[in-house]
Enzyme design. Sequence first.
Site, PDB file in Angstrom:
ATOM      1  N   ASP A  52       0.844  -1.203   0.000  1.00 15.79           N
ATOM      2  CA  ASP A  52       0.000   0.000   0.000  1.00 15.79           C
ATOM      3  C   ASP A  52       0.875   1.246   0.000  1.00 15.79           C
ATOM      4  O   ASP A  52       2.031   1.200   0.418  1.00 15.79           O
ATOM      5  CB  ASP A  52      -0.840   0.060   1.283  1.00 15.79           C
ATOM      6  CG  ASP A  52      -1.981  -0.938   1.290  1.00 15.79           C
ATOM      7  OD1 ASP A  52      -2.163  -1.663   0.303  1.00 15.79           O
ATOM      8  OD2 ASP A  52      -2.683  -0.979   2.322  1.00 15.79           O
ATOM      9  N   ARG A  56      -0.712  -0.734  -8.731  1.00 18.39           N
ATOM     10  CA  ARG A  56      -2.138  -0.516  -8.473  1.00 18.39           C
ATOM     11  C   ARG A  56      -2.311   1.001  -8.339  1.00 18.39           C
ATOM     12  O   ARG A  56      -1.767   1.620  -7.442  1.00 18.39           O
ATOM     13  CB  ARG A  56      -2.546  -1.207  -7.169  1.00 18.39           C
ATOM     14  CG  ARG A  56      -4.002  -0.985  -6.811  1.00 18.39           C
ATOM     15  CD  ARG A  56      -4.363  -1.727  -5.540  1.00 18.39           C
ATOM     16  NE  ARG A  56      -3.928  -1.011  -4.368  1.00 18.39           N
ATOM     17  CZ  ARG A  56      -3.395  -1.578  -3.285  1.00 18.39           C
ATOM     18  NH1 ARG A  56      -3.188  -2.861  -3.235  1.00 18.39           N
ATOM     19  NH2 ARG A  56      -3.041  -0.838  -2.252  1.00 18.39           N
ATOM     20  N   GLY A  70      -5.809   8.289  -4.060  1.00 20.14           N
ATOM     21  CA  GLY A  70      -5.080   8.766  -2.876  1.00 20.14           C
ATOM     22  C   GLY A  70      -6.043   9.150  -1.764  1.00 20.14           C
ATOM     23  O   GLY A  70      -7.057   9.796  -2.019  1.00 20.14           O
ATOM     24  N   LYS A  94     -11.220  17.183  -7.990  1.00 22.94           N
ATOM     25  CA  LYS A  94     -11.520  15.881  -8.600  1.00 22.94           C
ATOM     26  C   LYS A  94     -11.120  15.883 -10.075  1.00 22.94           C
ATOM     27  O   LYS A  94     -10.585  14.904 -10.579  1.00 22.94           O
ATOM     28  CB  LYS A  94     -13.012  15.559  -8.427  1.00 22.94           C
ATOM     29  CG  LYS A  94     -13.416  14.251  -9.097  1.00 22.94           C
ATOM     30  CD  LYS A  94     -14.801  13.790  -8.694  1.00 22.94           C
ATOM     31  CE  LYS A  94     -15.355  12.721  -9.636  1.00 22.94           C
ATOM     32  NZ  LYS A  94     -14.546  11.512  -9.765  1.00 22.94           N
ATOM     33  N   THR A  97     -10.013   1.765  -7.977  1.00 25.87           N
ATOM     34  CA  THR A  97     -10.940   2.897  -7.913  1.00 25.87           C
ATOM     35  C   THR A  97     -12.385   2.416  -8.027  1.00 25.87           C
ATOM     36  O   THR A  97     -12.654   1.391  -8.657  1.00 25.87           O
ATOM     37  CB  THR A  97     -10.653   3.919  -9.039  1.00 25.87           C
ATOM     38  OG1 THR A  97     -11.596   4.996  -8.944  1.00 25.87           O
ATOM     39  CG2 THR A  97     -10.742   3.314 -10.430  1.00 25.87           C
ATOM     40  N   ARG A 122     -10.957   7.292   6.848  1.00 28.29           N
ATOM     41  CA  ARG A 122     -10.594   7.662   5.474  1.00 28.29           C
ATOM     42  C   ARG A 122     -11.708   7.272   4.503  1.00 28.29           C
ATOM     43  O   ARG A 122     -11.956   7.962   3.523  1.00 28.29           O
ATOM     44  CB  ARG A 122      -9.251   7.018   5.074  1.00 28.29           C
ATOM     45  CG  ARG A 122      -8.057   7.615   5.814  1.00 28.29           C
ATOM     46  CD  ARG A 122      -6.730   7.272   5.162  1.00 28.29           C
ATOM     47  NE  ARG A 122      -6.389   5.881   5.267  1.00 28.29           N
ATOM     48  CZ  ARG A 122      -5.741   5.322   6.288  1.00 28.29           C
ATOM     49  NH1 ARG A 122      -5.345   6.068   7.303  1.00 28.29           N
ATOM     50  NH2 ARG A 122      -5.462   4.046   6.290  1.00 28.29           N
TER      51      ARG A 122
END
Length: 309
Positions: A133, A183, A187, A200, A229, A291
């Site tokens: 990650d 990957r 974020g 965005k 995503t 998150r």
Amino acid sequence: MNAVLRKILLWCARNQWMRDHMPRLPFMQKAVRRFMPGDTIDDALNAAVDLQVLGIGTMYTKLGENITELAQAQQTVENYTALLAGIKTAEIDGEISVKPTQLGLDVDEDACFTHLVTLATAAEAQGSYLWIDMEDSSYVDRTLDLYQRLRATHPRTGICLQAYLRRTAKDVERLLPINPAIRLVKGAYDEPKTIAFKSKREVDANYLGVAVTLLREGRTRPLRIGLGTHDVELVQQIASHAAAAGIPKDAFEVTMLFGIRAREQRALSRSGYRVQTLIAYGAAWYPWYMRRLAERPANVLFALRQLLP
Ligand SMILES: Cc1cc2nc3c(=O)[nH]c(=O)nc-3n(C[C@H](O)[C@H](O)[C@H](O)COP(=O)(O)OP(=O)(O)OC[C@H]3O[C@@H](n4cnc5c(N)ncnc54)[C@H](O)[C@@H]3O)c2cc1C
């Protein structure tokens, strides 16, 4: 308003007092179940059964980060080793994804590397895969270094890169010579605008640009490309680029989190794309869950609704 709420939620994710106290609240414990099947390895593996039938692979992550004692890192390695054994026994198409700071990066970088080697070796031995990650920007250089060292001897390993960082296209260039597995995600941390795209529109544009570069490079080198995503529209745009360039559907895979856009995950799989679901488990879910709330502040309402009888 969303931007302010996102900032507050990401602050809550980092705050130590909240990390210690919030997970004890029953409504939080109830709300987090939307995104994770349970705390244990068995909970995580059981969730794979229905997905496997649909041809959807799984990736597992044990929650927990920024450990302060190396003994905790050792326990985490043992836990992932047990998880890999469970994947093998149940004949699940499953991989693992780890955070360097849960393997001791804050304490001792060499020990962290040794743990990565142990897990990569165990994953490789059963035909699985180890993903690393990406955490906040203060870890990016060290995480890239760890990956480059690891990949030199362990090809079944991949790394996550974040499209909101302005540096990511350069990081891809740096990694290309080792034919990496990447990957790509948008974020999840609160980064300053000096180093990160904030809107965005900009993040999506960078994501698209980096993904298309990877697909193009993948025509001449053995890259593994993961799109991490839930942005199905963005995935469709990337898929259109691929189709127009004659790149087959299986040149990339799409990975989404358990509990998010499950219907779309199944639809993509039915349309011939390779889809993977990332299943998180473990008791240390608080910062990770905050998150997830920050990504979609509407989720806060869902959490608050758990307060109702
Ligand atoms: C497999 C995977 C691995 C990841 N690994 C990392 C990592 O290592 N490092 C890192 O920084 N980040 C990681 N992330 C998180 C990522 O950076 C984003 O924060 C997250 O995926 C939200 O962005 P998005 O791409 O889904 O796009 P967005 O533009 O945020 O969302 C697109 C749409 O997806 C849906 N959606 C998105 N998030 C949620 C949510 N939480 N709840 C409900 N619906 C939602 C909404 O409908 C939204 O409109 C990972 C994400 C995935 C899927």
